[in-house]
Design an enzyme around this catalytic site. Sequence first.
Site, short mmCIF file in Angstrom:
data_model
loop_
_atom_site.label_atom_id
_atom_site.label_comp_id
_atom_site.label_asym_id
_atom_site.label_seq_id
_atom_site.Cartn_x
_atom_site.Cartn_y
_atom_site.Cartn_z
N THR A 93 0.81 -1.22 0.00
CA THR A 93 0.00 0.00 0.00
C THR A 93 0.84 1.27 0.00
O THR A 93 1.96 1.28 0.54
CB THR A 93 -0.91 0.01 1.25
OG1 THR A 93 -1.52 1.30 1.38
CG2 THR A 93 -0.12 -0.23 2.52
N TYR A 136 -1.78 0.37 10.11
CA TYR A 136 -2.02 -0.36 8.86
C TYR A 136 -0.79 -0.28 7.96
O TYR A 136 -0.27 -1.30 7.48
CB TYR A 136 -3.25 0.22 8.16
CG TYR A 136 -3.40 -0.25 6.74
CD1 TYR A 136 -3.54 -1.60 6.45
CD2 TYR A 136 -3.40 0.66 5.67
CE1 TYR A 136 -3.66 -2.04 5.14
CE2 TYR A 136 -3.54 0.23 4.37
CZ TYR A 136 -3.67 -1.12 4.10
OH TYR A 136 -3.77 -1.55 2.81
#
Length: 339
Positions: free
Chosen positions: A118, A142
């Site tokens: 990501t 995250y």
Amino acid sequence: MTQTVLITGGAGYVGSHAAKALAASGYRPVTVDNLSRGHAWAVRWGPLERGDLLDRSCLDAVFGRWRPIAVLHLAAFAYVGESVGAPALYYRNNVVGSLQLLEAMRDHGVTRLVFSSTCATYGTPGEVPIAEDAPQRPINPYGNSKLVVETMLRDFDAAHGLRSVALRYFNAAGADAAAEIGEDHDPETHLIPVALAAAAGRQPRLSVFGDDYPTPDGTCIRDYVHVTDLASAHVLALRALVGGATTMALNLGTGTGASVREVIRAVEQVTERRVPIRTVDRRPGDPPVLVAAPGRARGELGWQPQHSQLETIIRTAWVWFNTVRPIENLSHSESTQVL
Ligand code: UDP
């Protein structure tokens, strides 16, 4: 003979689109998913092995049964906001789960992995657009969890010859053009589906998380990339690994950003409805601007987004939004195996 590719998280949003793309390219996608957030109905192009990456005996059974040539690893939790409040959930599921998978691959002699990473690994970038060699300093758990896995991948390559392509997604959005699958999170927190729900009157309004960012209209800028384009990148990365590519990390974005206000305007144009909004505080963990420098994925894989114009993204998402979802039925497929 059809070659099998394991796809963890194949019942999820990006995973189900990647499974469709794999099947269209002649592979048999075997989904491994615990269905904690994915949907059995989204597994349509190959068998579903219902199981958890944290369960090593499950992984051993799956590798033994299917003897895959490679793994696409997309199983993960992916909410920035949730990760800030519940970091343990993210480290256990995303980091420990990935470690279990890598160990199983090592022990079963599977040496090719495409990993769903990501842009959140970059944190607040010093320069935009963001190139792959920009510093990776995540600002939420995250992003941290995905960066740890990228690090593990390099170490497993050095120690065990595991070759991987880490695909750093920017903002996945849109839905399958045939509306066979699409985004279906519970709760849904992503900007475009929430804006569509507000346009449709299914929720009273969209909250704009901050309008005092250092951007032209004060709202955050993101690089929205169509989920079907992400799916093709997985197949290209797989082919590159089969062709002998070495371990690498690639951005998957378009190079063009859109602000929250621009997305809202585009949603209003596509739906021909007004999106009621209210501006609220910034959401913790959100950097002001995330836009990819996409050149490396083009150079290494020949990948170029085909469906990622904002209008196409929103139009496909709107069609999917208005498509009646299949009823959740865990026993829908005879090939479903509960481990
Ligand atoms: N956003 C917003 N309101 C919402 C959801 C998102 O203003 O209800 C903003 C969010 O702050 C971010 C952008 O929209 O700047 C994209 O957020 P999303 O949750 O879709 O994806 P993320 O960037 O977290 O992966």
